[in-house]
Design a protein around this motif. Structure first.
Motif, mmCIF file in Angstrom:
data_model
loop_
_atom_site.group_PDB
_atom_site.id
_atom_site.type_symbol
_atom_site.label_atom_id
_atom_site.label_comp_id
_atom_site.label_asym_id
_atom_site.label_seq_id
_atom_site.Cartn_x
_atom_site.Cartn_y
_atom_site.Cartn_z
ATOM 1 N N UNK A 82 10.859 -25.919 6.484
ATOM 2 C CA UNK A 82 10.277 -26.954 5.513
ATOM 3 C C UNK A 82 8.816 -27.133 5.629
ATOM 4 N N UNK A 83 7.900 -27.424 4.801
ATOM 5 C CA UNK A 83 6.482 -27.538 4.754
ATOM 6 C C UNK A 83 6.138 -28.900 3.755
ATOM 7 N N UNK A 84 4.996 -29.410 4.156
ATOM 8 C CA UNK A 84 4.393 -30.378 3.340
ATOM 9 C C UNK A 84 3.847 -29.975 1.883
ATOM 10 N N UNK A 85 3.159 -28.916 2.083
ATOM 11 C CA UNK A 85 2.689 -28.178 0.891
ATOM 12 C C UNK A 85 2.585 -26.518 1.176
ATOM 13 N N UNK A 103 10.295 -38.362 -1.379
ATOM 14 C CA UNK A 103 9.233 -37.590 -0.864
ATOM 15 C C UNK A 103 9.996 -36.147 -1.078
ATOM 16 N N UNK A 104 9.093 -35.309 -1.543
ATOM 17 C CA UNK A 104 9.667 -33.721 -1.564
ATOM 18 C C UNK A 104 8.921 -33.075 -0.701
ATOM 19 N N UNK A 105 9.733 -31.909 -0.235
ATOM 20 C CA UNK A 105 8.854 -31.064 0.718
ATOM 21 C C UNK A 105 9.113 -29.590 0.236
ATOM 22 N N UNK A 106 8.310 -28.765 0.479
ATOM 23 C CA UNK A 106 8.526 -27.199 0.092
ATOM 24 C C UNK A 106 9.397 -26.419 1.224
ATOM 25 N N UNK A 107 10.263 -25.832 0.624
ATOM 26 C CA UNK A 107 11.238 -25.036 1.356
ATOM 27 C C UNK A 107 11.280 -23.707 1.307
ATOM 28 N N UNK A 108 11.124 -23.156 2.465
ATOM 29 C CA UNK A 108 11.039 -21.636 2.388
ATOM 30 C C UNK A 108 12.537 -21.087 2.885
ATOM 31 N N UNK A 109 12.992 -20.372 2.033
ATOM 32 C CA UNK A 109 14.313 -19.710 2.462
ATOM 33 C C UNK A 109 14.077 -18.284 2.411
ATOM 34 N N UNK A 110 13.965 -17.527 3.848
ATOM 35 C CA UNK A 110 13.837 -16.443 3.997
ATOM 36 C C UNK A 110 15.194 -15.540 4.240
ATOM 37 N N UNK A 111 15.562 -14.725 3.376
ATOM 38 C CA UNK A 111 16.882 -14.012 3.553
ATOM 39 C C UNK A 111 16.732 -12.426 3.731
ATOM 40 N N UNK A 112 17.181 -12.196 5.099
ATOM 41 C CA UNK A 112 16.890 -10.564 5.670
ATOM 42 C C UNK A 112 18.212 -10.010 5.393
ATOM 43 N N UNK A 113 17.739 -8.776 5.204
ATOM 44 C CA UNK A 113 18.794 -7.483 5.070
ATOM 45 C C UNK A 113 18.471 -6.793 6.459
ATOM 46 N N UNK A 114 19.538 -6.729 7.269
ATOM 47 C CA UNK A 114 19.438 -6.180 8.678
ATOM 48 C C UNK A 114 19.876 -4.864 8.570
ATOM 49 N N UNK A 115 19.201 -4.044 9.532
ATOM 50 C CA UNK A 115 19.830 -2.450 9.750
ATOM 51 C C UNK A 115 21.283 -2.693 10.303
ATOM 52 N N UNK A 116 22.022 -1.666 10.010
ATOM 53 C CA UNK A 116 23.472 -1.643 10.433
ATOM 54 C C UNK A 116 23.728 -1.724 11.774
ATOM 55 N N UNK A 117 24.504 -2.627 12.328
ATOM 56 C CA UNK A 117 25.012 -2.937 13.658
ATOM 57 C C UNK A 117 24.090 -3.876 14.559
ATOM 58 N N UNK A 171 1.033 -21.675 4.402
ATOM 59 C CA UNK A 171 0.106 -20.533 4.725
ATOM 60 C C UNK A 171 -0.633 -20.640 5.984
ATOM 61 N N UNK A 172 -1.128 -21.924 6.132
ATOM 62 C CA UNK A 172 -1.690 -22.094 7.424
ATOM 63 C C UNK A 172 -0.993 -22.018 8.388
ATOM 64 N N UNK A 173 0.032 -22.648 8.630
ATOM 65 C CA UNK A 173 1.160 -22.894 9.845
ATOM 66 C C UNK A 173 1.744 -21.270 10.142
#
Length: 113
Positions: free
Chosen positions: A57-60, A1-15, A65-67
């Motif tokens: 991780x999401x089912x679809x 079974x496959x799931x949709x993965x969201x990888x969110x990478x943030x660039x943060x303000x210094x410090x 989008x809903x969650x």
């Protein structure tokens, strides 16, 4: 079974990296989990000092989008950790990929060390 993965990478303000991590760990992740969102892993990246990731991780695509719409429009989020996090973010990149359940389980080990 496959799931949709969201990888969110943030660039943060210094410090702000450590304060951002504390807010994610103690405020955002517990809240996401209380909304039954599947937080797979999160933490500092090795890419650069002020970089951070969050994997869910999401089912679809529709479930994602809903969650996220329900969560991010909630007063619990807006009146809670939103400001603690958003004020520390310079920019972010969102990547969506399909992965097997086994691969997702392997990622979960990132936060168990």
């Amino acid at each position: 079974m496959k799931r949709l993965i969201e990888i969110r990478t943030y660039r943060l303000k210094p410090g702000t990296a450590e304060a951002f991590h504390q807010a994610v760990h103690s405020l955002a992740v517990p809240m996401l989990k209380s909304w039954h969102m599947d937080v797979v892993a999160y933490g500092h990246t090795n890419h650069e000092e002020a970089s951070y990731f969050l994997i869910r991780s999401y089912e679809s695509r529709e479930a994602l989008e809903r969650e996220q719409n329900d969560f991010y429009s909630s007063s619990e989020w807006k009146d809670g950790p939103r400001k603690e996090l958003v004020d520390r973010i310079d920019s972010y990149l969102n990547t969506l990929i399909w992965l097997s359940a086994e691969a997702i389980d392997s990622m979960r080990e990132l936060n168990q060390a």
